[in-house]
Design a protein around this motif. Structure first.
Motif: not given
Length: 268
Positions: A140-164
């Motif tokens: 099972x791979x859990x998507x983890x939203x991370x803060x990569x780029x914010x253009x002043x209006x919205x956060x660019x969708x970017x997701x790391x992975x957490x798994x075992x």
């Protein structure tokens, strides 16, 4: 045993024969492989590892920068027009999926002979909901939203992975600023962290820089491997309490025991 192979460990603008984009290939004893991100130099990094598009049957995409998705046209076309291949399964967050075709791929892939193509023409798309997960080979791979780029209006969708894997909890940051206020619980829960690490003399505001990461508590640094760095001389990460910088071709083997070993895979 499950192996995480770094096809490359460099930043988006890495140039030269010594490194490639930070894309990874997770393989198991059954010969199944999951490509984690698919940058524009993927055909070269696969070849250097003795692999090809034939080995890419499953793909995870973290976000839409070209060092993470720029190789999809190559994978999509080569597998579509090779009768030995099926469409690769493509795992990605729904926000990333909504923009991938129209904003990244359609210009070069939409028009085929006597056919108007779409994303499903080339890939078996498996969208993952916000804060969701997906299953690959029983993991099972859990998507983890991370803060990569914010253009002043919205956060660019970017997701790391957490798994075992075999008792080891793993976090792959993909591209992120250092935002412990949002994701510290993930850092604390992981046994092994693969973290992007800018080493440029001119830091950007959208990546974690070494000078930031070195200020982290020892309990976090000592489980971190660093990747996504720029060419040139690197700091002594081991002396600073990290596991070290990941080299191109380095593979991490996760076995049914609470340790992780690392070894070099020779480039072809």
């Amino acid at each position: 045993m499950t192996t995480l192979l770094f096809l490359g460990s460099g930043s988006a603008f890495t140039v030269g024969v010594d490194n490639f984009h930070s894309n990874m290939l997770l393989t198991n004893d059954r010969g199944q492989s999951l490509l984690i991100d698919c940058g524009s130099d993927i055909r070269f990094s696969l070849y250097a590892a003795g692999l090809s598009y034939l080995d890419v049957t499953d793909i995870y995409l973290s976000h839409l920068h070209s060092d993470h998705v720029g190789g999809l046209e190559y994978i999509g076309f080569t597998r579509k027009f090779d009768s030995r291949c099926e469409r690769p399964r493509l795992y990605l967050n729904t926000d990333v999926a909504a923009e991938l075709w129209d904003r990244t791929l359609s210009g070069g892939m939409r028009s085929l002979h006597q056919e108007i193509a779409n994303l499903d023409t080339f890939f078996d798309v498996r969208p993952v909901a916000q804060n969701g997960s997906f299953i690959w080979e029983g993991i099972q791979f859990q998507l983890v939203q991370v803060v990569h780029v914010h253009n002043g209006i919205e956060l660019m969708p970017t997701y790391g992975l957490f798994f075992e894997l075999h008792g080891s909890k793993i976090f792959i940051s993909t591209d992120t600023q250092l935002c412990l206020d949002q994701n510290q619980s993930v850092y604390e829960a992981a046994d092994v962290i693969f973290h992007d690490c800018e080493t440029s003399h001119c830091p950007t505001p959208v990546h974690s820089h070494y000078e930031e990461l070195v200020t982290l508590p020892d309990r976090l640094r000592r489980k971190m491997w660093l990747y996504g760095y720029q060419p040139g001389e690197l700091p002594d990460a081991v002396a600073d309490g990290f596991q070290g910088f990941v080299n191109r071709g380095q593979a991490f083997e996760f076995c049914p025991r609470p340790t992780v070993e690392s070894h070099q895979v020779l480039a072809v």
